[in-house]
Structures are given as structure tokens and as C-alpha cells.
Write an enzyme that holds these catalytic residues in place. Structure first.
Site, mmCIF file in Angstrom:
data_model
loop_
_atom_site.group_PDB
_atom_site.id
_atom_site.type_symbol
_atom_site.label_atom_id
_atom_site.label_comp_id
_atom_site.label_asym_id
_atom_site.label_seq_id
_atom_site.Cartn_x
_atom_site.Cartn_y
_atom_site.Cartn_z
ATOM 1 N N GLU A 17 1.085 -1.114 0.428
ATOM 2 C CA GLU A 17 0.361 -0.236 -0.575
ATOM 3 C C GLU A 17 0.860 1.385 0.102
ATOM 4 O OE1 GLU A 17 -3.453 0.282 0.002
ATOM 5 O OE2 GLU A 17 -3.194 -2.169 -0.434
ATOM 6 N N HIS A 63 -4.729 1.840 7.031
ATOM 7 C CA HIS A 63 -3.520 2.275 6.690
ATOM 8 C C HIS A 63 -2.835 2.288 8.301
ATOM 9 C CE1 HIS A 63 -4.235 2.846 2.528
ATOM 10 N NE2 HIS A 63 -4.027 1.693 2.454
ATOM 11 N N CYS A 75 -2.961 11.214 3.483
ATOM 12 C CA CYS A 75 -3.172 10.788 2.183
ATOM 13 C C CYS A 75 -3.231 10.834 1.364
ATOM 14 C CB CYS A 75 -4.531 10.146 2.366
ATOM 15 S SG CYS A 75 -5.588 8.678 3.434
#
Length: 445
Positions: A174, A250, A369
Site C-alpha cells: 500500500e 493504513h 493521504c
């Protein structure tokens, strides 16, 4: 030689919508089917990026992906004209159509993992696009991500680009959302922290039970090998499976690092004390600040809802650090109280700056993000495609571009509108000219 940590923010694409595609991401699921504003989303992102540039930081922009992704729809058997493909997909496989229309590439923390030249054996800055195999709508991004990164960091004397890892869950990757770097100075060799959710090859190892662990240890180790990192400058830490099951999909939802500060929640990791000791031993004798937020002050639920840790910790030209936080942190009493206390403590973090990024937040992505961190020296900054770096001219030009091409409102049912394909491609074709990217998109080839 001067050194910087640049932030490359994802430009929000024209199809920004709330389709609720991200299982394990509470905000994404809770806002499914809401009305989005692609125009507002793009402008909120640009405003945040420009503010960081105005603070004296190196700030760049990464182009969005082509959506709707008709190439993928053709790969899975839909045929005919663009309009016919959209119509068939909307009727026969609406979930697949939604996946092929996501603007999720705006969250460039998932675009790639980046290791600066100070850490790598060959002295180059390394990029590995994340394969994002855990989510269908993101798994179709890596090839174009690689194209955009190569068009942005396009000088092979300084930059080394790798292909994304094999597209299998054993190598679920990720990107930078599960990676942070600690260092005394940006130009000095640092300690790279790779945070993983599970060991793919060890079924008996701890893992979450409710939501998926999107990052594997095996993927993190593979990226470290590709980037030619030294074992003495690398630490692998497992994220606490219990917090993954509470919506911490995350690591950048529960921890963030910058230079000599690691800002994290008490429940963020497994074997926390042992891992902090390993970090300290590998970091060396320089000052290192572990800023742990206790559950008694901020519950996991409040951390996830406000995105306290999905903030950017940045070093200002003055040498002080600031937290770039979403306004949601001001609206949560426990989090706001904690941040007001934090700036009075004995850490380098001395101010908090709040930004409205609600269009992104409602889809589960905060300030952290939206950015990919790239630590660079002045020669490397000079070697970047200069048309991607934020300044007054680019800010004005991109806002005009958004005004010209983006819709004010978008509903999930609008994704089948053939006009949206035309609008999106026209916008992206013009964007590649503004940012001098060349033909990075499938439709341009």
C-alpha cells in the site's frame, strides 16, 4: 548542499465520487452514495498544497488517473463504443463500473514507496509504485502511477523507478501510507520504518479478524531490497491487528513520523517497546522524540474519526515543526484538546495549522493521504519536472483548469454518463500539456 522534504499531492480527478468502495475504511463506507463535488474536492486539495508552498516547503502535484477506466472494462469483456460499454456495465455490473470510476489516485500516500538517495546503496532516489491488490478500484492504478512518476521524476541520473510488486496478496503493498522515515536531517542517512499488517507466509502470526491487513511483511521486505536499503537503517513493525479491526486500514491513520519525531497512538503497534528500542539503536546518538498519544486522552474511535494521525508533520524553514491537520480535528473535543496541549510540550512540534479537506475526508483520506513525501537534495529538486512544482502560476492555472472541466456535483448514477468520459479525457489531455507529462494515459496512446 541543501536538503528538503517535498510533498507531492494528488490532484483530485474529475470523477471524484462517494461509491463506498473501501471495505475497512469507515468514512468511505459511511458516506457511500452521498453527492460529491469534484470541483470543491480539487480546489480544497490545491488550496492545501499552495498553503504548504507558501510556508516555504517544496510542494509538487501528481496528475490523476484516467477515469472512467474503459481499458479495464474492455479487458473484462465489455465491448462496443464507449457509451455502449458504460451502459452495459451500469446494467450488468454496476459495482465494477464504480470501481473503474474511482478518483482514489488522489491519495498519493498510496502511490508508491520512496527511499531518498541518502539511504540507498547506489545513491539514487528510488520509487516503487504500490500494487494495491487488496482493493479492486485501486489495483488498476499502478501502471499509470508508474508512468506519472516517471514523467515527474524523469532524470535517470538521480531517480530509479521500479515496477510494482507481483500482483498477489502475498505481496500486498500500500505504499508510503505504511512507511515513514526518521532522520536527524533530511540529507543524512535515516531509519526507514516499514509497517505491515500480516505475514503472508506465516498463517500462525497475528492478523486482524474483521478487516483485511492490506500490507504484508513480505511486500515491505521486497521494497527494501529493491531500494538497496541497509539492514541497519531498516525496521519492520507490525501494526496492532486490533486497531485495523477498528478502522485503521493504513498505518498513517494511527502514526506519522518526520525527521526525529515519531507521533503515534499508544495502541498503534505490536511489541511497541522492543521496536522503539530497535529504532533508537539504529537511529544513533542524535535526539529522537517518541510522542505517544495515550488512549486515556484520545480513543481509537476519535483518532479514526478526526484523522489526528493522518496529519502531515512538516519542518518549517524556521526549524520548528508544524502539524497540518484537517478541520475535523478542531471539531472533535478530545483531539482538539490534545493538539492544544501538544504544542506546549517538550517536542519540536510547535504549531497546528488546520485545513478544510472535507471532500477527501468523507471518502476516508486526510491531509497525509493526499501527499507523497520525497526527501531530496537541491540537485534532485532541480532535476524534477519543474512544471509539476507548485507556485503562484501553477496554482492559478490549475484552478482555471478545474473551473473549466470539473462538475460541481456528481452522483454515483452519473458515472454511466458517456459525457463524463469526454469531459475527463479532455481535461486530462490539457493537464498533460500544462504539466508537460507527455502521453501518460492509455487514451493518448
Amino acid at each position: 548542499m541543501k536538503h528538503f522534504e517535498a510533498n507531492f499531492d494528488g490532484l483530485v480527478g474529475p470523477t471524484h465520487n462517494y461509491a463506498g468502495l473501501s471495505f475497512g475504511n469507515v468514512a468511505s463506507l459511511n458516506n457511500a452514495a452521498a453527492t460529491s463535488s469534484p470541483k470543491d474536492a480539487a480546489k480544497q486539495g490545491l488550496k492545501k498544497a499552495k498553503a504548504l508552498a507558501d510556508l516555504g516547503l517544496v510542494q509538487g502535484m501528481l496528475a490523476p488517473q484516467e477515469r472512467p477506466d474503459l481499458h479495464t472494462l474492455r479487458r473484462i469483456g465489455f465491448s462496443g463504443t464507449d457509451a455502449e460499454i458504460l451502459n452495459k456495465a451500469a446494467k450488468e455490473a454496476p459495482a465494477l463500473l464504480r470501481a473503474c470510476c474511482s478518483a482514489s489516485s488522489m491519495w498519493t500516500a498510496n502511490a508508491a514507496t520512496v527511499s531518498p538517495s541518502a539511504d540507498t546503496h547506489d545513491g539514487k532516489l528510488h520509487f516503487t509504485p504500490a500494487n494495491l491488490v487488496d482493493k479492486l478500484h485501486r489495483s488498476i492504478e499502478p501502471t499509470t502511477t508508474g508512468n506519472i512518476l516517471q514523467a515527474t521524476f524523469n532524470d535517470s541520473r538521480y531517480f530509479k523507478h521500479h515496477q510494482h510488486l507481483p500482483e498477489h496478496t502475498s505481496f500486498g503493498d500500500e505504499g508510503a501510507a505504511n512507511h515513514t522515515r526518521l532522520c536527524s536531517e533530511y540529507g543524512h542517512a535515516g531509519v526507514e520504518l516499514f509497517v505491515y499488517g500480516q505475514e503472508a507466509t506465516n498463517p500462525s502470526a497475528p492478523k486482524p479478524q474483521k478487516f483485511p491487513a492490506r500490507q504484508t511483511l513480505e511486500a515491505s521486505q521486497a521494497v527494501a531490497r529493491l531500494h538497496q536499503l541497509d539492514d541497519n537503517g531498516t525496521v519492520y513493525i507490525q501494526q496492532n491487528p486490533d486497531v485495523i479491526d477498528q478502522g485503521v486500514f493504513h498505518n498513517d491513520v494511527i502514526a506519522v513520523g518526520n525527521q526525529n519525531v515519531l507521533f503515534y497512538h499508544e495502541q498503534a503497534f505490536l511489541n511497541t517497546q522492543a521496536k522503539l528500542t530497535e529504532i533508537k539503536n539504529k537511529f544513533g546518538d542524535s535526539a529522537l522524540h517518541f510522542v505517544e498519544v495515550p488512549t486515556s486522552q484520545v480513543a481509537i474511535q476519535d483518532a479514526v474519526k478526526s484523522y489526528l494521525f493522518n496529519t502531515q508533520v512538516v519542518t518549517l524553514p524556521s526549524g520548528e515543526m508544524a502539524i497540518i491537520a484537517p478541520t475535523n480535528c478542531q471539531e472533535n473535543p478530545a483531539v482538539f484538546a490534545y493538539l492544544n496541549e501538544l504544542v506546549t510540550l517538550d517536542t519540536p512540534i510547535k504549531q497546528v495549522l488546520y485545513f478544510d479537506v472535507k471532500q477527501s475526508m468523507q471518502n476516508g483520506g486526510g491531509p497525509a493521504c493526499l501527499r507523497l513525501r520525497v526527501a531530496m537534495n537541491q540537485d534532485e529538486v532541480a532535476a524534477v519536472n519543474q512544471h509539476t512544482l507548485m507556485n503562484d502560476a501553477l496554482f492559478t492555472r490549475l484552478n482555471q483548469w478545474v473551473d473549466k472541466h470539473y462538475r460541481d456535483r456528481l452522483l454515483v448514477e452519473d458515472l454511466a454518463d458517456p459525457q463524463l468520459v469526454i469531459e475527463s479525457r479532455t481535461a486530462l489531455d490539457e493537464l498533460t500539456q500544462i504539466m508537460k507529462l507527455g502521453s501518460v494515459y492509455q487514451f493518448q496512446r
